[in-house]
Motif scaffolding. Structure first.
Motif, PDB file in Angstrom:
ATOM      1  N   LEU A 290     -14.909  -8.598   0.044  1.00 39.96           N
ATOM      2  CA  LEU A 290     -14.107  -9.252  -0.989  1.00 39.96           C
ATOM      3  C   LEU A 290     -13.110  -8.245  -1.545  1.00 39.96           C
ATOM      4  N   ILE A 291     -11.870  -8.682  -1.672  1.00 39.50           N
ATOM      5  CA  ILE A 291     -10.828  -7.882  -2.319  1.00 39.50           C
ATOM      6  C   ILE A 291     -10.512  -8.546  -3.652  1.00 39.50           C
ATOM      7  N   TYR A 292     -10.708  -7.792  -4.736  1.00 41.42           N
ATOM      8  CA  TYR A 292     -10.549  -8.349  -6.071  1.00 41.42           C
ATOM      9  C   TYR A 292     -10.195  -7.219  -7.033  1.00 41.42           C
ATOM     10  N   ASN A 293      -9.121  -7.435  -7.799  1.00 42.40           N
ATOM     11  CA  ASN A 293      -8.677  -6.439  -8.794  1.00 42.40           C
ATOM     12  C   ASN A 293      -8.466  -5.059  -8.180  1.00 42.40           C
ATOM     13  N   ASN A 294      -7.723  -5.014  -7.053  1.00 45.41           N
ATOM     14  CA  ASN A 294      -7.402  -3.749  -6.387  1.00 45.41           C
ATOM     15  C   ASN A 294      -8.642  -2.997  -5.924  1.00 45.41           C
ATOM     16  N   SER A 295      -9.708  -3.729  -5.649  1.00 41.62           N
ATOM     17  CA  SER A 295     -10.954  -3.130  -5.164  1.00 41.62           C
ATOM     18  C   SER A 295     -11.442  -3.915  -3.952  1.00 41.62           C
ATOM     19  N   ALA A 296     -12.107  -3.210  -3.057  1.00 46.00           N
ATOM     20  CA  ALA A 296     -12.700  -3.824  -1.868  1.00 46.00           C
ATOM     21  C   ALA A 296     -14.215  -3.658  -1.934  1.00 46.00           C
TER      22      ALA A 296
ATOM     23  N   LEU B 123      -7.209   2.312   3.455  1.00 44.08           N
ATOM     24  CA  LEU B 123      -6.042   1.585   2.968  1.00 44.08           C
ATOM     25  C   LEU B 123      -4.973   1.591   4.041  1.00 44.08           C
ATOM     26  N   ASN B 124      -4.530   0.391   4.404  1.00 45.12           N
ATOM     27  CA  ASN B 124      -3.439   0.239   5.372  1.00 45.12           C
ATOM     28  C   ASN B 124      -2.190  -0.188   4.605  1.00 45.12           C
ATOM     29  N   LYS B 125      -1.243   0.762   4.464  1.00 47.11           N
ATOM     30  CA  LYS B 125      -0.026   0.510   3.690  1.00 47.11           C
ATOM     31  C   LYS B 125       1.180   0.930   4.506  1.00 47.11           C
ATOM     32  N   ASP B 126       2.025  -0.069   4.801  1.00 46.93           N
ATOM     33  CA  ASP B 126       3.253   0.178   5.569  1.00 46.93           C
ATOM     34  C   ASP B 126       2.947   0.857   6.901  1.00 46.93           C
ATOM     35  N   GLY B 127       1.851   0.449   7.539  1.00 49.09           N
ATOM     36  CA  GLY B 127       1.491   1.003   8.828  1.00 49.09           C
ATOM     37  C   GLY B 127       0.805   2.347   8.765  1.00 49.09           C
ATOM     38  N   LYS B 128       0.634   2.902   7.573  1.00 49.36           N
ATOM     39  CA  LYS B 128      -0.046   4.186   7.406  1.00 49.36           C
ATOM     40  C   LYS B 128      -1.464   3.940   6.896  1.00 49.36           C
ATOM     41  N   ILE B 129      -2.428   4.588   7.524  1.00 48.72           N
ATOM     42  CA  ILE B 129      -3.838   4.401   7.180  1.00 48.72           C
ATOM     43  C   ILE B 129      -4.327   5.620   6.407  1.00 48.72           C
TER      44      ILE B 129
ATOM     45  N   LEU C 190      -3.028   0.561  -7.114  1.00 43.96           N
ATOM     46  CA  LEU C 190      -2.215  -0.636  -6.958  1.00 43.96           C
ATOM     47  C   LEU C 190      -2.274  -1.081  -5.501  1.00 43.96           C
ATOM     48  N   LEU C 191      -2.560  -2.354  -5.307  1.00 45.53           N
ATOM     49  CA  LEU C 191      -2.645  -2.917  -3.954  1.00 45.53           C
ATOM     50  C   LEU C 191      -1.552  -3.963  -3.809  1.00 45.53           C
ATOM     51  N   SER C 192      -0.537  -3.646  -3.024  1.00 42.07           N
ATOM     52  CA  SER C 192       0.579  -4.576  -2.850  1.00 42.07           C
ATOM     53  C   SER C 192       0.163  -5.756  -1.982  1.00 42.07           C
ATOM     54  N   GLU C 193       1.074  -6.712  -1.891  1.00 41.31           N
ATOM     55  CA  GLU C 193       0.769  -7.942  -1.168  1.00 41.31           C
ATOM     56  C   GLU C 193       0.564  -7.691   0.316  1.00 41.31           C
ATOM     57  N   PHE C 194       1.292  -6.723   0.856  1.00 39.90           N
ATOM     58  CA  PHE C 194       1.237  -6.478   2.299  1.00 39.90           C
ATOM     59  C   PHE C 194       0.316  -5.310   2.644  1.00 39.90           C
ATOM     60  N   SER C 195      -0.453  -4.813   1.676  1.00 39.35           N
ATOM     61  CA  SER C 195      -1.409  -3.743   1.928  1.00 39.35           C
ATOM     62  C   SER C 195      -2.812  -4.331   2.040  1.00 39.35           C
ATOM     63  N   THR C 196      -3.661  -3.662   2.787  1.00 40.94           N
ATOM     64  CA  THR C 196      -5.036  -4.128   2.974  1.00 40.94           C
ATOM     65  C   THR C 196      -6.025  -2.994   2.766  1.00 40.94           C
ATOM     66  N   LEU C 197      -7.196  -3.369   2.279  1.00 41.11           N
ATOM     67  CA  LEU C 197      -8.329  -2.453   2.159  1.00 41.11           C
ATOM     68  C   LEU C 197      -9.432  -2.965   3.076  1.00 41.11           C
ATOM     69  N   GLN C 198      -9.992  -2.079   3.873  1.00 39.64           N
ATOM     70  CA  GLN C 198     -10.988  -2.497   4.847  1.00 39.64           C
ATOM     71  C   GLN C 198     -12.115  -1.484   4.924  1.00 39.64           C
ATOM     72  N   TRP C 199     -13.363  -2.006   4.838  1.00 40.87           N
ATOM     73  CA  TRP C 199     -14.534  -1.165   5.016  1.00 40.87           C
ATOM     74  C   TRP C 199     -14.910  -1.137   6.495  1.00 40.87           C
TER      75      TRP C 199
ATOM     76  N   LYS D  70      -7.382 -13.460   1.739  1.00 41.47           N
ATOM     77  CA  LYS D  70      -8.669 -12.768   1.604  1.00 41.47           C
ATOM     78  C   LYS D  70      -8.860 -12.168   0.224  1.00 41.47           C
ATOM     79  N   ARG D  71      -8.013 -12.527  -0.703  1.00 40.53           N
ATOM     80  CA  ARG D  71      -8.092 -11.941  -2.038  1.00 40.53           C
ATOM     81  C   ARG D  71      -8.570 -12.979  -3.043  1.00 40.53           C
TER      82      ARG D  71
END
Length: 440
Positions: free
Chosen positions: A69-75, A94-100, A48-57, A264-265
């Motif tokens: 591209l971020i699409y369907n909880n995938s990067a 995954l950057n979620k709530d400041g935790k990587i 699950l990828l919340s609105e304020f979470s990011t995925l980065q390669w 970016k989604r």
């Protein structure tokens, strides 16, 4: 006693489960080895990828400059035309709530040659048909025994033609309709023979082969994508828009997807699965009466859940007043014209008043000068008449005293009798004038 033990066991289990939630899980490790010139797609997934979470390669700690591209909880990222510079470690974080948290650790290795024994390396790549897109077909070898190389193109089955050829130590000869770009190999150095295509046109799809004297060294199948907007250019916000994504050909199962980009989604709008038996190689979506800001869309190509290409479209909506002349616009134009006319008329009246004043002053000066000239002429004429008539006296009104005048006239005939005449005149003003005329 038993109740207290149950409570303690429950609290211990809750704390343990909470620790499991926040402890980062072990990253998934994958490896991949590809031949030079291949397109590499990397993907990582989260539940699950919340609105304020990011995925980065990232590559070895640095953000990648490739398509993400971020699409369907995938990067996803795409590495186009991979070479030795793309070899390395890739991390999906995954950057979620400041935790990587590292989700995927992918090791990519790019070979130094395009051929491995008797195994042919067939590559399938996808490119958008655009003046800004290019593709490099790379043919590398570790064998120096080949004396000649050539790149061929087969648009349709049994239609193979030579594009460029070269002999060992010689220069490239261009033979086909597709001209090589500026990054193409101009000579063969027994290591690499590259054919660079720029720009990529829609009809450049087909099968490209790098061939030695007797061996097909590598094969690349190029698929081209074309996106279009109807009507083209800027459109009104109340106007419907038709987006079309078209694929040149298919040699495998392909899914076309229209994505509406929000930040970016990508948000799914419409998709279509295409196979070799399905002749409908396009996907259309009709957008009607959008009232939002300019929208960013992308046509995505997937094969077996792997992103192969992206073709972006940016819609620029314009206001009706700007693009279509309306009544209000015409009224504003007329009002502006009238205001301009009024200002012009006022300026014209001011200029006319000034001109009239100048004319009046000029006429007055002219009349005055004419009057003075008339007086001077009249006086001169009067003096001339007085001289001709022999009257050289002043008027009695000027002086009441006695005046004397003497005039000598030369006779026209010599020998004429001389005579002397004198006369006396008594004026009523008591002035006496004596005149003597002598004739010679």
């Amino acid at each position: 006693m038993y109740f207290t033990i149950l409570i303690l066991m429950f609290l211990s289990g809750f704390c343990y489960s909470s620790q499991l939630v926040y402890l980062p899980r072990q990253a998934v490790k994958t490896k991949d080895e590809v031949s030079p010139g291949s397109d590499v797609c990397l993907r990582c997934d989260v539940s699950l990828l919340s609105e304020f979470s990011t995925l980065q390669w990232t590559k070895e700690g640095k953000p990648t400059s490739n398509t993400t591209l971020i699409y369907n909880n995938s990067a996803y990222i795409i590495l186009h035309t991979a070479d030795e510079h793309n070899t390395g470690e890739y991390y999906c974080r995954l950057n979620k709530d400041g935790k990587i948290q590292t989700i995927t650790n992918h090791t990519l290795t790019v070979k130094t040659h395009s051929y491995n024994g008797n195994v042919k390396t067939n590559k399938s790549i996808y490119r958008e048909s655009s003046s800004k897109r290019d593709v490099s077909l790379i043919c590398k070898t570790n064998n120096n025994n080949y004396d000649s190389w050539r790149w061929t193109w087969e648009k349709r089955p049994n239609s193979q033609i030579d594009l460029i050829t070269v002999k060992k130590g010689g220069k490239v000869e261009v033979k086909g309709p597709i001209k090589p770009g500026r990054f193409s190999s101009t000579t063969y150095n027994s290591q690499a023979f590259t054919f660079h295509i720029s720009p990529v046109l829609y009809n450049y799809s087909g099968t490209y082969r790098c061939i030695t004297e007797t061996t097909i060294y590598t094969t690349t199948i190029l698929h081209t994508i074309r996106v279009s907007v109807e009507p083209p250019g800027g459109v009104l916000r109340s106007q419907s828009v038709l987006l079309t994504c078209e694929l040149s050909e298919v040699t495998e199962s392909v899914t076309l997807v229209w994505l509406r980009m929000e930040r970016k989604r990508g948000v799914l709008e419409k998709q279509n699965r295409i196979t070799e038996k399905n002749n409908k190689l396009q996907l259309r979506v009709n957008l009607s009466s959008f009232k939002t800001e300019p929208l960013h869309w992308q046509c995505a190509v997937f094969t077996e859940n792997q992103l192969r290409a992206l073709a972006p479209v940016i819609l620029n909506f314009t206001s009706e007043i700007t693009n279509a002349p309306t009544i209000s616009t015409k009224i504003i134009t007329v009002s502006n014209q009238r205001s301009t006319d009024n200002v012009t008329a006022t300026n014209q009246d001011t200029e006319d008043s000034g001109l009239k004043m100048v004319i009046i002053v000029f006429c007055a000066v002219t009349v005055s000068v004419l009057i003075l000239l008339s007086l001077l002429v009249f006086k001169c004429l009067k003096n001339t008449v007085d001289v001709d008539t022999g009257s050289g006296f002043k008027s009695q009104d000027d002086d009441d005293n006695i005046h004397y005048a003497s005039v000598t006239v030369a006779a026209s005939n010599q020998g004429a009798d001389r005579c002397h005449a004198s006369s006396e005149v008594l004026d009523n003003n008591a002035g006496v004038i004596y005149s003597a005329i002598k004739v010679q």
